[in-house]
Design a protein around this motif. Structure first.
Motif, PDB file in Angstrom:
ATOM      1  N   LYS A 172      46.973  48.928  32.691  1.00 39.23           N
ATOM      2  CA  LYS A 172      47.887  49.840  31.995  1.00 39.23           C
ATOM      3  C   LYS A 172      49.336  49.579  32.420  1.00 39.23           C
ATOM      4  O   LYS A 172      50.224  49.388  31.586  1.00 39.23           O
ATOM      5  CB  LYS A 172      47.505  51.286  32.315  1.00 39.23           C
ATOM      6  CG  LYS A 172      48.481  52.291  31.741  1.00 39.23           C
ATOM      7  CD  LYS A 172      48.354  53.636  32.445  1.00 39.23           C
ATOM      8  CE  LYS A 172      49.566  54.496  32.162  1.00 39.23           C
ATOM      9  NZ  LYS A 172      49.628  55.673  33.026  1.00 39.23           N
ATOM     10  N   LEU A 218      52.530  48.121  29.968  1.00 35.09           N
ATOM     11  CA  LEU A 218      53.763  48.892  29.795  1.00 35.09           C
ATOM     12  C   LEU A 218      54.958  48.135  30.377  1.00 35.09           C
ATOM     13  O   LEU A 218      56.057  48.139  29.814  1.00 35.09           O
ATOM     14  CB  LEU A 218      53.618  50.267  30.461  1.00 35.09           C
ATOM     15  CG  LEU A 218      52.548  51.181  29.831  1.00 35.09           C
ATOM     16  CD1 LEU A 218      52.417  52.484  30.622  1.00 35.09           C
ATOM     17  CD2 LEU A 218      52.868  51.484  28.369  1.00 35.09           C
ATOM     18  N   LEU A 240      46.086  53.854  29.048  1.00 36.64           N
ATOM     19  CA  LEU A 240      47.056  53.096  28.251  1.00 36.64           C
ATOM     20  C   LEU A 240      47.140  53.679  26.841  1.00 36.64           C
ATOM     21  O   LEU A 240      48.234  53.838  26.275  1.00 36.64           O
ATOM     22  CB  LEU A 240      46.650  51.614  28.196  1.00 36.64           C
ATOM     23  CG  LEU A 240      47.531  50.698  27.357  1.00 36.64           C
ATOM     24  CD1 LEU A 240      48.975  50.701  27.870  1.00 36.64           C
ATOM     25  CD2 LEU A 240      46.984  49.266  27.366  1.00 36.64           C
ATOM     26  N   LEU A 264      54.573  54.342  21.233  1.00 40.42           N
ATOM     27  CA  LEU A 264      54.834  52.907  21.459  1.00 40.42           C
ATOM     28  C   LEU A 264      54.202  52.019  20.391  1.00 40.42           C
ATOM     29  O   LEU A 264      54.590  50.865  20.221  1.00 40.42           O
ATOM     30  CB  LEU A 264      54.299  52.508  22.848  1.00 40.42           C
ATOM     31  CG  LEU A 264      54.983  53.212  24.027  1.00 40.42           C
ATOM     32  CD1 LEU A 264      54.249  52.921  25.334  1.00 40.42           C
ATOM     33  CD2 LEU A 264      56.440  52.758  24.136  1.00 40.42           C
TER      34      LEU A 264
END
Lengths: 99, 317, 390
Positions: free
Chosen positions: C195, C199, C234, C243
Motif C-alpha cells: 500500500k 501511494l 490501498l 485517487l
C-alpha cells in the motif's frame, strides 16, 4: 476540455488512419535522418540514400500539411493564432491546443 | 487403458516404426528380467510383444518365451525362424522376396533416400502380406519437395490398391486403407495403451525413449509423469484433426517440437496427404459395394491442422 | 458509469495484438542483484555482438511471411540493457536504415522499448539515444516503491540498496515520458509495503503502477491474508481520496475473478512464442525466460537462430497452447479463474517432463486474495460513483 486544449471536431476512422500513417512516416523519416547524420560514411555510402530520404521527407511533409488544410476546410475547424490543431488517434477527435 | 507390454529383448533390436534402431552390440535381456516381465504382464493382464534383435538369446529365455507364447516382431533376417512373427524390413536393405510365404502382417520402413521407390516397394511387399504397415523415415528432414514426391507416390500406390480391390483382394495398407475403416482417432498411444520394458527392467514410453528417462520399472511399478499430455484431449492440434489413422508418434513429436503432444509440420502434412489420397481412393471405388458402405471422407481446404488452431501464423502450410 | 468502465479495464499497449515483439538480449550482466530476479545466471561475459544483431535483423526483415504482423516493437533487455547503450544505438540505427532501404512496412509502424533499473538513465549517451529516437521510444524505469521495500529487494552485489540512485533519475524520466509506468514486483518479504509503495509512487508522479506477484514457489502460509490486507487498505485510500481519477494500479482490475468458459476462454495467457527473443549468440527463444541465463533446472529452449532461421516446428507447441491443455483439473474447474496468470518459462522450469504444458500453480492463494480485494474495491467504487460523487 482542459485549459490547454479543447475539442473542436472529429474525423472518420478512415481519415484518422490516413493522418496516422503520415504522422508515423514523417517521424520515422526524421529519426532515420538523424541516425544517418551520425553513421559512419561506409555504412551508408553504398546507397543513394540521402537523396531519396530528403525527397521522401519533403513529399511526406507536404502530404501531411495537405491533409490538415483539406480537412480543416471540409469541417470548418476553428483556427486561432498561437494555437495548433491536434488529433487523438484513439478516438479521431480534433483539438485546438494553445502553444 | 494399458493393454500391451513391449519387451525389448535386445537394445540393438531393429526399430519397427519411426524411431531409429539401436546400435549394436546391444544389451540383451537376462532370463531373470524376462521372467519378471512376463509375470508383470500377467498380473496386469497385458499382452506381450517381444522385440527381437539378431543376437541369439540364452536357452533359459527361449524356454520362458515358449511357455508364454507371446507375439513377436523380428528382423527380416530372422523371419524364417519365426514364422508367426511380424518381420520388419528396411526398404533398400532387406528383400521382401526373401520372406517365406504370405504373412498376415509385414512392417516396411522407408528411408528418405528411397522415397522415390515408395510405390515400387509397396507393390513388392504387398505380394508377401495381407497387411502392410509402412513407416516413412526421417520425416523431420522432409523438404517441401519430399512432401510433394510423397504425395505423387501415394497416388501411384492408390492406383495399385484400387486395382487389387477391384480384383476382390482384402489388402490393408496402414497409410491409406486404415483411414477408410476408422471413425475416430486410432493412434500409436505409446504410454497409454502400451509401455516398453528395456533389458535392464526399466519401463519406457516406447523404444524410442530408451535413452530419455524411464517411466517406472518392473519392480517399482509404472510412474508416467504428465501422463495427461499423452491424451488426445490435451493435444490441441490433434484433438481437432480427423486424420484418424495418423500414428501421432510421441517420439517424433518430442524430437521435432520438444513436446509429446504437438506434432511437427511434416507429420501433419504426411498424414493429410495420406488422408486426401484415401479420400480420392474411396471416391474412385464408390461403385464397389464394400466402399460405398464406408462413410465419405470430407474434403478439406487445408493440409496442416495447425493452421486451424493458431493465429500465430508460421508463414506456410 | 462510463468513467467506471474506463477504470475497470487495463490500458491497451501500443498496437496491442497487431505488433510483433522482438527482444534483443544485449547483455546478461546487471549492476544489481535483485532478490526476486529470475535471471539466475547473470554474467559479464555474454554480450551481443553488433554483427549478430545485424544478422538477426536481416533475417527477420527478409522473412516477411513469418513476421507478418503490421507493426513491430523492438525491445532491448538484459541483464541491464543500458550497460550496452552504444550497441543499442547502433542496432536501432541499423533497424531504421534497413527498414527504409528494403521498403519494409514496419518503417511506418515501429517502436523501440526498453526497461531499465534506471541507474544509467542520466548518462549522456542514453540521453542522446532518447533525443534521437524520441517519437518511437518508450522507456520504463523500475522503482519498487518506498525506500524500505526497494532497498530490501533491489540491491547491489554488496547488499546496498539502490533506491537513492534510481529515485534521483525519476524527475528527468517523468519529464521525458510523462505517461510512463513502472513495474513493481512483490515477493514474500515485501508484502507489508504494498500500500505505502503504490501511494509513494503515485506521489512521485508515476501515474501507472503495474504490479506482479512472483509466480515462483516462495509463498508461505498467511501470505495471501497479508496481500489481501494490503490491498484492502490501498482500496480504501484510493476510494476515500479519489485517487482513481488520476492514477492506476494494475492489481485492481474489474475483469478478474470470474469463471472462464472452456470453449470461449481457452486461449493461452502468456505471449511466449508469439514474441521472439534473440540471445547474445544469435539464438532465438520464445521469450527471454527460456534463455540460458534464466534457467536453473531445465535446458534452455531455443527455437532457431539467426543463421539457420526459425525452427517453426519448435514454435508450434507455443502457438498451439491452450489454457485447458496445460491446466490441472482444479484450475479448469476454478470459478474465479479469469485474470489468474502464469509464466510459460516458469511452468517449463518447474515441470516434471521439460514441458511447457504443465501449469505451475504456486500463485493460486495470492490470486484468490487479489480477487477478494478486488471485489471489495469495485464494490466500494461503484457505490461511491453510483452516488454521483465522481
Amino acid at each position: 476540455m482542459n485549459d490547454q486544449r479543447r475539442k473542436i471536431g472529429a474525423v472518420t476512422p478512415a481519415e484518422r488512419d490516413e493522418i496516422k500513417a503520415l504522422y508515423e512516416r514523417k517521424n520515422a523519416l526524421g529519426e532515420l535522418f538523424r541516425a544517418l547524420v551520425g553513421m559512419a560514411a561506409e555504412e551508408t555510402a553504398a546507397s543513394p540514400l540521402y537523396e531519396r530520404l530528403v525527397a521522401d521527407m519533403a513529399a511526406t511533409a507536404g502530404k501531411f500539411q495537405a491533409w490538415w488544410d483539406e480537412k480543416s476546410r471540409t469541417y470548418g475547424w476553428e483556427n486561432i493564432s498561437g494555437h495548433s490543431w491536434e488529433i487523438d488517434f484513439a478516438t479521431g477527435d480534433i483539438y485546438l491546443r494553445r502553444q | 487403458m494399458l493393454t500391451h507390454l513391449l519387451v525389448l529383448l535386445d537394445t540393438a533390436a531393429p526399430s519397427f516404426c519411426y524411431y531409429p534402431s539401436g546400435r549394436g552390440p546391444g544389451q540383451t535381456m537376462s532370463p531373470a528380467v524376462l521372467a519378471t516381465a512376463v509375470a508383470f504382464a500377467r498380473r496386469r493382464s497385458l499382452a506381450l510383444v517381444l522385440l527381437y534383435g539378431e543376437t541369439p538369446l540364452p536357452a533359459a529365455c527361449r524356454d520362458i518365451i515358449a511357455a508364454a507364447g507371446p507375439a513377436a516382431i523380428v528382423p527380416a533376417a530372422l523371419a524364417g525362424r519365426h514364422p508367426d512373427a511380424v518381420p520388419v524390413l528396411v526398404a533398400g536393405q532387406d528383400d521382401p522376396g526373401a520372406i517365406p510365404g504370405v504373412r498376415p502382417q509385414l512392417i516396411v520402413r522407408l528411408p528418405r533416400e528411397r522415397l522415390a521407390d515408395l510405390a515400387a516397394v509397396v507393390g513388392v511387399a504387398l505380394e508377401r502380406t495381407t497387411r502392410l504397415n509402412l513407416y516413412p523415415l526421417d520425416i523431420d528432414r522432409y523438404t517441401d519437395g519430399d512432401l510433394a514426391l510423397y504425395r505423387r507416390q501415394l497416388g501411384l500406390v492408390a492406383g495399385l490398391l484400387a486395382a487389387r480391390y477391384r480384383q476382390g483382394a482384402l489388402t490393408e495398407l496402414s497409410i491409406l486403407s486404415d483411414r477408410l475403416l476408422l471413425s475416430r482417432m486410432n493412434n500409436c498411444d505409446a504410454g497409454t495403451v502400451h509401455l516398453t520394458v528395456a533389458p535392464d527392467g526399466r519401463l519406457h514410453l516406447c523404444p524410442g525413449f530408451l535413452h530419455a528417462g524411464a517411466v517406472g520399472s518392473l519392480t517399482g511399478g509404472i510412474a508416467v509423469a504428465n501422463a495427461r499430455l499423452l491424451a488426445l484431449e490435451n493435444a490441441p492440434v490433434c484433438a481437432r484433426c480427423d486424420a484418424w489413422h495418423c500414428k501421432r508418434c510421441i517420439y517424433l513429436n518430442r524430437k521435432t517440437t520438444l513436446e509429446w503432444n504437438t506434432p511437427s509440420r511434416q507429420q501433419c502434412l504426411l498424414a493429410h496427404h495420406e488422408r486426401e489420397t484415401t479420400r480420392l481412393l474411396r471416391q474412385r471405388l464408390a461403385d464397389l459395394p464394400a466402399f460405398a458402405r464406408q462413410a465419405p471422407i470430407p474434403a478439406l481446404d487445408y493440409l496442416d491442422p495447425f493452421s486451424q488452431i493458431s493465429d500465430g501464423g508460421l508463414g506456410h502450410e | 458509469m462510463d468513467n467506471l468502465d474506463r477504470l475497470a479495464r487495463p490500458e491497451p499497449s501500443w498496437e496491442e495484438d497487431r505488433a510483433k515483439n522482438i527482444t534483443f538480449i544485449v547483455t546478461e550482466d546487471c549492476q544489481l542483484r535483485c532478490k526476486y530476479c529470475y535471471l539466475v545466471g547473470k554474467n559479464p561475459g555474454r554480450r551481443m555482438d553488433l554483427a549478430v544483431a545485424r544478422q538477426a535483423v536481416d533475417y527477420i526483415l527478409r522473412e516477411r511471411a513469418l513476421f507478418a504482423e503490421p507493426s513491430v516493437v523492438w525491445e532491448f533487455i538484459g541483464g541491464e540493457p543500458l550497460l550496452e547503450i552504444d550497441l543499442i544505438d547502433r542496432i536501432s540505427d541499423y533497424i531504421k536504415l534497413r527498414l527504409y532501404e528494403t521498403g519494409h512496412p514496419w518503417f511506418d509502424s515501429y517502436r523501440f522499448s526498453l526497461s531499465t533499473n534506471g541507474l544509467m538513465y542520466g548518462d549522456p549517451r542514453v540521453q542522446r539515444y532518447i533525443a534521437k529516437n524520441r517519437t518511437h521510444l518508450s522507456i520504463g524505469i523500475t522503482i519498487d516503491g518506498i525506500r524500505e521495500k526497494h532497498d530490501l529487494m533491489r540491491v547491489f552485489p554488496d547488499g546496498r540498496g539502490s533506491y537513492d540512485a534510481v529515485a534521483a533519475q525519476l524527475p528527468l524520466w517523468l519529464r521525458q515520458f510523462p505517461g510512463a509506468a513502472t513495474k513493481v514486483t512483490i515477493a514474500h518479504d515485501d508484502l507489508p509495503y504494498i500500500k505505502d509503495s503504490v501511494l509513494h509512487l503515485w506521489g512521485l508522479g508515476v501515474q501507472t503502477v503495474n504490479i506482479n506477484v512472483v509466480f515462483e514457489n516462495i509463498w508461505q502460509p498467511g501470505d495471501d491474508a497479508l496481500l489481501e490486507d494490503q490491498l484492502l487498505s490501498l482500496a480504501d485510500a484510493i476510494v476515500d481520496r479519489g485517487l482513481y481519477r488520476q492514477y492506476r494500479c494494475s492489481l485492481f482490475d474489474d475483469t478478474i475473478g470470474r469463471p472462464l468458459d472452456p470453449a470461449g476462454d481457452n486461449q493461452n495467457w502468456c505471449g511466449s512464442g508469439k514474441m521472439l527473443a534473440i540471445g547474445a549468440q544469435g539464438e532465438f527463444y520464445p521469450c527471454v525466460r527460456f534463455a540460458p541465463h534464466s534457467m536453473s533446472r531445465q535446458a534452455p529452449r531455443s527455437v532457431g537462430n539467426c543463421r539457420d532461421g526459425l525452427d517453426t516446428n519448435r514454435l508450434r507447441p507455443f502457438l498451439a497452447l491452450t489454457r485447458l491443455a496445460q491446466s490441472p483439473p482444479q484450475c479448469v474447474a476454478c470459478q474465479i479463474a479469469s485474470g489468474c496468470a502464469w509464466c510459460q518459462g516458469l511452468n517449463y522450469e518447474c515441470s516434471d517432463t521439460a514441458t511447457i504444458y504443465q501449469r505451475a500453480t504456486y500463485i493460486c492463494p495470492m490470486h484468490k486474495a487479489r480477487v477478494r480485494a478486488n471485489r471489495y474495491y469495485w464494490d466500494r467504487l461503484r457505490r461511491k460513483l453510483g452516488a454521483g460523487t465522481c
